[in-house]
Scaffold this active site. Structure first.
Site, PDB file in Angstrom:
ATOM      1  N   ASP A 137      33.007  27.752  39.798  1.00 31.34           N
ATOM      2  CA  ASP A 137      32.037  27.070  40.663  1.00 31.34           C
ATOM      3  C   ASP A 137      32.287  27.450  42.119  1.00 31.34           C
ATOM      4  O   ASP A 137      33.346  27.975  42.471  1.00 31.34           O
ATOM      5  CB  ASP A 137      32.064  25.555  40.444  1.00 31.34           C
ATOM      6  CG  ASP A 137      33.349  24.904  40.895  1.00 31.34           C
ATOM      7  OD1 ASP A 137      33.670  24.991  42.101  1.00 31.34           O
ATOM      8  OD2 ASP A 137      34.032  24.302  40.058  1.00 31.34           O
ATOM      9  N   ARG A 162      42.625  34.618  49.214  1.00 30.74           N
ATOM     10  CA  ARG A 162      42.703  36.029  48.854  1.00 30.74           C
ATOM     11  C   ARG A 162      41.963  36.957  49.822  1.00 30.74           C
ATOM     12  O   ARG A 162      42.201  38.171  49.786  1.00 30.74           O
ATOM     13  CB  ARG A 162      42.199  36.233  47.428  1.00 30.74           C
ATOM     14  CG  ARG A 162      42.970  35.444  46.379  1.00 30.74           C
ATOM     15  CD  ARG A 162      44.471  35.723  46.406  1.00 30.74           C
ATOM     16  NE  ARG A 162      45.187  34.979  45.357  1.00 30.74           N
ATOM     17  CZ  ARG A 162      46.483  35.051  45.154  1.00 30.74           C
ATOM     18  NH1 ARG A 162      47.253  35.797  45.927  1.00 30.74           N
ATOM     19  NH2 ARG A 162      47.060  34.343  44.192  1.00 30.74           N
ATOM     20  N   TYR A 191      39.288  41.280  28.123  1.00 38.59           N
ATOM     21  CA  TYR A 191      39.302  42.344  27.129  1.00 38.59           C
ATOM     22  C   TYR A 191      40.662  42.317  26.438  1.00 38.59           C
ATOM     23  O   TYR A 191      41.706  42.271  27.099  1.00 38.59           O
ATOM     24  CB  TYR A 191      39.102  43.663  27.875  1.00 38.59           C
ATOM     25  CG  TYR A 191      38.949  44.880  27.012  1.00 38.59           C
ATOM     26  CD1 TYR A 191      37.693  45.302  26.581  1.00 38.59           C
ATOM     27  CD2 TYR A 191      40.057  45.637  26.657  1.00 38.59           C
ATOM     28  CE1 TYR A 191      37.546  46.437  25.810  1.00 38.59           C
ATOM     29  CE2 TYR A 191      39.925  46.773  25.884  1.00 38.59           C
ATOM     30  CZ  TYR A 191      38.664  47.163  25.453  1.00 38.59           C
ATOM     31  OH  TYR A 191      38.532  48.295  24.694  1.00 38.59           O
ATOM     32  N   HIS A 219      32.834  25.792  44.914  1.00 38.14           N
ATOM     33  CA  HIS A 219      33.959  25.182  45.618  1.00 38.14           C
ATOM     34  C   HIS A 219      35.264  25.899  45.287  1.00 38.14           C
ATOM     35  O   HIS A 219      36.046  26.246  46.172  1.00 38.14           O
ATOM     36  CB  HIS A 219      34.072  23.698  45.262  1.00 38.14           C
ATOM     37  CG  HIS A 219      35.372  23.084  45.678  1.00 38.14           C
ATOM     38  ND1 HIS A 219      35.738  22.940  46.998  1.00 38.14           N
ATOM     39  CD2 HIS A 219      36.415  22.620  44.944  1.00 38.14           C
ATOM     40  CE1 HIS A 219      36.938  22.397  47.053  1.00 38.14           C
ATOM     41  NE2 HIS A 219      37.369  22.203  45.833  1.00 38.14           N
ATOM     42  N   ARG A 278      46.225  33.110  38.452  1.00 32.79           N
ATOM     43  CA  ARG A 278      46.917  31.903  38.889  1.00 32.79           C
ATOM     44  C   ARG A 278      45.948  30.823  39.367  1.00 32.79           C
ATOM     45  O   ARG A 278      46.297  29.654  39.435  1.00 32.79           O
ATOM     46  CB  ARG A 278      47.948  32.224  39.987  1.00 32.79           C
ATOM     47  CG  ARG A 278      49.083  33.151  39.530  1.00 32.79           C
ATOM     48  CD  ARG A 278      49.835  32.542  38.334  1.00 32.79           C
ATOM     49  NE  ARG A 278      50.025  31.105  38.486  1.00 32.79           N
ATOM     50  CZ  ARG A 278      50.903  30.555  39.296  1.00 32.79           C
ATOM     51  NH1 ARG A 278      51.721  31.291  40.002  1.00 32.79           N
ATOM     52  NH2 ARG A 278      51.005  29.249  39.369  1.00 32.79           N
ATOM     53  N   HIS A 279      44.722  31.207  39.689  1.00 36.80           N
ATOM     54  CA  HIS A 279      43.685  30.233  40.040  1.00 36.80           C
ATOM     55  C   HIS A 279      43.145  29.678  38.724  1.00 36.80           C
ATOM     56  O   HIS A 279      42.426  30.357  38.007  1.00 36.80           O
ATOM     57  CB  HIS A 279      42.600  30.897  40.874  1.00 36.80           C
ATOM     58  CG  HIS A 279      43.116  31.398  42.186  1.00 36.80           C
ATOM     59  ND1 HIS A 279      43.004  30.676  43.349  1.00 36.80           N
ATOM     60  CD2 HIS A 279      43.804  32.514  42.502  1.00 36.80           C
ATOM     61  CE1 HIS A 279      43.584  31.354  44.334  1.00 36.80           C
ATOM     62  NE2 HIS A 279      44.069  32.474  43.839  1.00 36.80           N
TER      63      HIS A 279
END
Lengths: 303, 303, 303, 303
Positions: free
Chosen positions: B212, B223, B121, B214, B112-113
Site C-alpha cells: 500500500d 531506501r 520466482y 503508506h 526486510r520490509h
C-alpha cells in the site's frame, strides 16, 4: 432504507462513470461496484474498488514457480492446488476496498482482524446519525443453555416485546441526550469526543475497509461460520456472495477446502482409519475426550 | 537488455488491451502499466496493477472525518495535512503491484520490509537464468574510511579491473557448475533446491511485490536515502518517479514532509531557538554530543 | 563445531547467571537458555529469552472469557479447546527470542514468515566468516521425478563425489576472492557491501529472531512438514523440541490438532460419510479429481 | 478504587512470588510487576510480564552489526544512534505485556494500533461490571472552536452539572436494563451477546495487551501527544513512566528524538537556513501556506 436521496444520487453518479483501463477487469465485480447491499436494518456493504481476478492469482503464483507451468496446469487446478496446500501468498495479490456501515458492537469484533486497512468515520470530529440496530423479532434470542457464548431460540411473547421496547427506548433517550449535550444554542456545547461516550453499542458507524483476498478468506472462514454471532455473520455472508462473483475459482476452492472442510486431529484420523478397516471404535478406545468424541461424531455422522 | 523477444511481445500484448471499468483510473499510471523500466544491468521495475489515486486518499479520509469537509478543504491541502500530522491510514487505501527483477543481495535487504505481499520466482522448482549483476566501473567503490557500512570513491586502475574480473569469473564458474550439477544427461542430476546454494548473491531473482502507498512511502524514505546502498537506491529512485506520476499530490507531500524533511531532537530545537534569539550556541552549551552537533550543523548550514 | 572457545565461554557466563524475578518462569525453558543446539554442519539454535508458559495462555484467555471459568475447566482442556477452535490470540501472549545460525538459502525461506522480529548480522558492516554448508553424503539428493520442487534418493558414487567437490571448491574460491577484494594491504579494498555479492548461498549468516507462540506454531506447521526442504526442516524439528519443553500442553495440542491433523475438503467429508454408511465410493462418484482422490486415499489408508 | 479485596489479594500473591531465572532482569520493572496503577476513575494499567532491557537492544543490534563494536561505542550511545537513524528492529527485541482496564471509547481508539497482541474480556461470554467513566468536573470540556476534533475549556456551572447528570443517569438506566434483559428469574433471559448492545461507550472493558518496544514507542508518540484525546493520553502518560523505569536509555532517546522532537519540512529547513544566514523570511517568501507558516513559527518561537 439506509440511504438518503443524495447518497443514492452520488452512488448512481459513480456507477455511471466508465473509463478505459489497461488493468485486469473482473466482469462480475464491475456489476457490484458502488451499489449498497443492505445488511441488517440500517447497514450495508458496498464495493469501492478491487484489484485482480482469478488469473492474477495464477500469474503471481507462476512467477514464484517459474516458466512453463502454464501449459500443464489450468488455472482452476492451480488455484485449488494452492488452496489445498496452504500457499497463501498468491491470494494476497488480489485486493478489495469496501465501504461498510455496521453497528458498533459488530465493528468491535470486526476490527480484531488486524491485517486490513481501515478508515472509520470519526465521532471526535463529526456528529453520528440517529441510527440504531434493533433486531428483527425472530433474532431476539435467548441465552444458549449449552454454550456460554451462543444464543438459543427466539424469545417469545411479552419477554420479546419488553426487550425490544427497552432497546428502542434506551437508544432514543441516549441519542436525545447526546444531542442535548453537544447543542450550542444558549450553551457552550460539550466536546463531541466526550459526548459520544453516551451512545450505546447498537449505534451504527461506518468505515472504509481494504483487505487482500487471503486475509479476507481468513475473516470469512471465522465469521461466516455457524458459531459466529448472527449480526457479523450476515456481513460475512454478503461478502461471500460478492467474492463468488469476483473470483469464482478461488471462491469455489475456498468453499471446498475451508468453509465446508473439517480439520481432523491425529486421534480422529487414527479412529477413522480403524473404523474403515472394520474395527469398532468407541470414545473409550479412541484416545479422545468426551467432547472431542462428540465433535468427531458430528463430522462423520452428520446427515 | 533484460528482456527476450517473447517477453517483450507478452508485454506489448498486455499494453494493447483496454477494457472499460467503473473504477477510479489514474491517467499517469495507465501509461506505465506493464512497461519494464530498466534498473542496473539486468534488472527492472514494472507496474502490474494499481488501486486508487489522490482523490481516493481524500475519499477515505473524509469517511473518517465525516460529512461536509469537502467544501472547505481542497484535496491537496487535505493530503498535505494528513502527511504532516502522521495520519497514515488514508494513504493505505492506495495499492500498487510491481514485478521486479533484482540481484539476490538487493532482494535480501528489500524483504526486510514486512508489510507487503510477495511471490518470488522459486529456485526449488525452476532453474535460474544466467544473469549476474556486475557493477559499472564507476560503481566499483572502495570501503568508506569514515563509515563502517558505507562506500567511498570508485576503485582505480588495476584494482578495479581485478575486482571486475573476479566477480565475472566466479559468477560464470559457479553458474557452470550449477548447470553441471543439475544436468540429467548420463547422471541423475542434483535436486534444484540443493544446486541453487552454489549461486552467488549477485545472481538475479524476480518477484511480484504488492504494497500500500503508506508502506511504500516508508520503504522509499529509507531506501531513496543517500545512506542506502546504491544498488537498492536505484530501484527506490525508479519507484519514486512512478509514484509521482500516479499520485502527484501525495508524492509532493511525501517529498516535502519526508524525503526532504529533517527530524530535530529536543536539544536541536532548543539550540535553534536560542540561535534565532541571537544567542551564541556551541556544542559545549548545546546539550548535544559531538556527533549530534555535527549532524545538527549539517542541517542548518548545508548550502 | 560451530563455536569458538571465546563464544563458548560467553555462553557459559550467561548460563551461570541467576537473578530473582517476579515473572512467570518456565522450568523446562530455563534449562535451554543460551545453549547452542547444533543444526546442520555449522548452524545452531539457541534460546536467548522467553515470556510466558502454559498458564500464561490460560490467564490471557480467561480475561477474554471472564471470571469463574477457572474452576470448571482445567488448563490443558482449555488449551486444547482454544487450539481446536482456532482461538489464536491467547497463544500470541507467549514470546520467544532465538539466536540462529543458518545458511543464506535457508534464511531466504525463513524470512518469508513476516510476523516476527529480526536482527541479522550485517555483511555491509562486518566481514562474514568462512563457513559454508556442505551436505552430509546421504543428503546429496537427486531431483525428484514426481515432484518438481522436491528431492529423490541420495546420489551415488562418482556423481555424489563430484557434487561435493564442486560445492567445496566453489565455496572456497569465492571466499578467497571475497577476502582478496576487501583486503586493504597495498590496495584500497572493495566496499564490504559490494564484496559480499561474490558469496554463494550456502554461506552461513546469523540473526536474532523473536516471535510469538501462535506465529511460531504456524511456522513449525509449514516447516516441520515432510514437504519442507530438509535443510529448514531440521531447524523446525529442533525448535519443536524446545517448544515441547517450554509449553508442554500447548505443544501437545499443536501436535494433535496441527502437525498430525489433516484437513478434509467438503468432497472428502462427503465421501467419508458415504463410506462409513457402507457405500462403495470411487474417484468417479466422489466429485474429486484424480489428484484429490490420491491425497484422500493417503489420509484414510496410511498404515 | 478500581479493585476488589479479592483482586488485591491475587495481586499481592503474584507480587510475593520470586523465582530464580537465567534471563535478563530489569530491576526497574520488577518493582512495577502486577501493581495496578490507577488511570481515570475506574481504569488501570498493570505490567504482567516483560522481556529484555536496554542491554538487550544493544545485544540484538550488535548481531546485526557484527563483532567488535562493543569496545568503541557504549550502550547509551548506540541506542541514541539507533533511535536517531530509524533503526527500529533492535527496539522490537523488547516486549511488554499489560493488563489494562479502560472505557470502551478509549479501547476503540487504542485497538487501531494493529501491531500488538490482544485478549479482551468477552461480553458475549461474560457479564460486564457496572463501571462507567464519568469525567472529573474539570475534564467536562466544551467543543473546541478552532479544532473540529479537539476540546476547549471546561464547561461551567449549570451546563457542566447537567452534562454530568445526563451521563450518570443514562449509564445507570442502560445498565439496569441490561441486567433486566439478561435476568433469568421467571424469564428466559436475552443472550448476553445481544444485551451488551444496550451499554454506552463509557462502560469499562479490560484486556491483555502485548507489544514490542518499537511499536509501543510509536503508540506513545501518537497518544502521549497534546493533540491526543485526554482520556487516552492519561494511559499513554502512565505507560511512559513505566517504560522510563524499564529501559531508561531507550526512553531518554525516545524523549529526545520523538516526543520532544519536531519534523521540519523541506520548505521549513530552507527558511531556517535563510534566517540563520541573516535573511528576513516571511510566509510570503517561504514557500509555505499560511497554516504551515503558523506551525513553523510555533516550532521556532515557542518560549
Amino acid at each position: 432504507m439506509p440511504l438518503s436521496t443524495d447518497q443514492l444520487a452520488e452512488i448512481e453518479a459513480q456507477r455511471a462513470q466508465s473509463h478505459p483501463t489497461r488493468r485486469v477487469v473482473a466482469a462480475g465485480m464491475e456489476d457490484h461496484l458502488y451499489t449498497a447491499h443492505q445488511v441488517l436494518d440500517h447497514g450495508f456493504v458496498r464495493v469501492i474498488d478491487y484489484m485482480g481476478d482469478d488469473a492474477a492469482i495464477c500469474q503471481a503464483a507462476r512467477v514464484s514457480y517459474g516458466k512453463g507451468t502454464k501449459s500443464v496446469q489450468n488455472d482452476e487446478g492451480l488455484i485449488r492446488y494452492l488452496m489445498r496446500h496452504w500457499h497463501s501468498t498468491p491470494f494476497e495479490m488480489c485486493e478489495i476496498k469496501l465501504h461498510v456501515k455496521l453497528p458498533v458492537f459488530v465493528a468491535r469484533q470486526w476490527i480484531r482482524h488486524r491485517t486490513a486497512n481501515v478508515n472509520e468515520y470519526s465521532a471526535r470530529y463529526s456528529i453520528l446519525d440517529r441510527e440504531f440496530y434493533i433486531p428483527a423479532p425472530d433474532h431476539v434470542a435467548a441465552q444458549s443453555e449449552v454454550n456460554n457464548q451462543g444464543r438459543g431460540d427466539a424469545l417469545q411473547g411479552e419477554e420479546a416485546a419488553r426487550v425490544l421496547d427497552l432497546l428502542k427506548a434506551d437508544s432514543a433517550r441516549c441519542y436525545d441526550n447526546y444531542e442535548a449535550m453537544i447543542n450550542q444554542d444558549g450553551q457552550q456545547g460539550l466536546a463531541r469526543e466526550l459526548a459520544r461516550m453516551n451512545l450505546p453499542a447498537n449505534i451504527y458507524t461506518q468505515w472504509y475497509w481494504k483487505v487482500d483476498l487471503h486475509n479476507l478468506f481468513h475473516f470469512l472462514r471465522l465469521r461466516a461460520d455457524p458459531h459466529a454471532q448472527y449480526e457479523i455473520r450476515v456481513y460475512a455472508d454478503m461478502m461471500c456472495k460478492i467474492v463468488a462473483d469476483w473470483v469464482p475459482f478461488a471462491y469455489k476452492a475456498f468453499e471446498d477446502y475451508r468453509l465446508g472442510a473439517v480439520n481432523l486431529s491425529a486421534q480422529m484420523v487414527d479412529s477413522l482409519r480403524r473404523m474403515l478397516a472394520g474395527e469398532t471404535v468407541t470414545q473409550e478406545n479412541s484416545g479422545m475426550t468426551a467432547r472431542e468424541w462428540r465433535e468427531f461424531e458430528d463430522v462423520i455422522r452428520k446427515s
